[in-house]
Design a protein around this motif. Structure first.
Motif, PDB file in Angstrom:
ATOM      1  N   SER A 106       0.846  -1.191   0.000  1.00 43.17           N
ATOM      2  CA  SER A 106       0.000   0.000   0.000  1.00 43.17           C
ATOM      3  C   SER A 106       0.881   1.241   0.000  1.00 43.17           C
ATOM      4  O   SER A 106       2.107   1.144   0.099  1.00 43.17           O
ATOM      5  N   ASP A 108       1.142   4.844   2.108  1.00 42.79           N
ATOM      6  CA  ASP A 108       0.699   5.625   3.255  1.00 42.79           C
ATOM      7  C   ASP A 108       0.884   7.102   2.907  1.00 42.79           C
ATOM      8  O   ASP A 108       1.985   7.629   3.006  1.00 42.79           O
ATOM      9  N   SER A 125       8.124  -0.074   5.906  1.00 32.31           N
ATOM     10  CA  SER A 125       7.777   1.223   5.338  1.00 32.31           C
ATOM     11  C   SER A 125       9.030   1.826   4.701  1.00 32.31           C
ATOM     12  O   SER A 125      10.060   1.935   5.361  1.00 32.31           O
ATOM     13  N   ASP A 132      -0.091   9.789   4.401  1.00 31.12           N
ATOM     14  CA  ASP A 132       0.272  10.658   5.528  1.00 31.12           C
ATOM     15  C   ASP A 132       1.781  10.684   5.748  1.00 31.12           C
ATOM     16  O   ASP A 132       2.350  11.714   6.086  1.00 31.12           O
ATOM     17  N   LYS A 133       2.426   9.545   5.561  1.00 29.59           N
ATOM     18  CA  LYS A 133       3.876   9.450   5.764  1.00 29.59           C
ATOM     19  C   LYS A 133       4.659   9.556   4.461  1.00 29.59           C
ATOM     20  O   LYS A 133       5.879   9.584   4.467  1.00 29.59           O
TER      21      LYS A 133
END
Length: 116
Positions: free
Chosen positions: A85, A87, A105, A89-90
């Motif tokens: 996926s 992210d 991540s 926001d990050k």
């Protein structure tokens, strides 16, 4: 031989009318940027072609990747995996790396999409 074409979404470009649009990516150039093709209403059906940095593209789930340039986990550089996926926001991908028990991540610039 030409590899396959990948689909991505454009994000964070100053030319904001392209942000959020889907585009086709044919390959990565020698400078590390991706070659982007996108349909434009003003181009008479001829796709616009430009280069985009990794951080200006979001590739979908299951896109095959190779991890590169990691400093804190350099033992994983060169390993293959897939995108789980993104992210937003990050501004990082969650990726699975082949043979590793858990996902991690990583920044977009540490993910190289595999076209072959």
């Amino acid at each position: 031989a030409d590899g396959k074409v990948m689909i991505a979404t454009i994000v964070g470009l100053p030319a904001s009318e392209m942000n959020g649009r889907s585009c086709c990516i044919k390959k990565r150039s020698k400078d590390g940027k991706y070659i982007v093709l996108i349909q434009s209403a003003s181009s008479n059906g001829i796709p616009q072609k430009f280069k985009a940095k990794a951080e200006n593209l979001v590739f979908p789930k299951d896109t095959p990747i190779t991890v590169e340039g990691l400093a804190s986990a350099s033992h994983l550089n060169g390993r293959n995996g897939g995108i789980v996926s993104f992210d937003a926001d990050k501004s990082r991908y969650v990726v699975n790396i082949d043979g590793e028990p858990k996902s991690m991540s990583v920044k977009p610039q540490n993910v190289r999409v595999k076209f072959d």
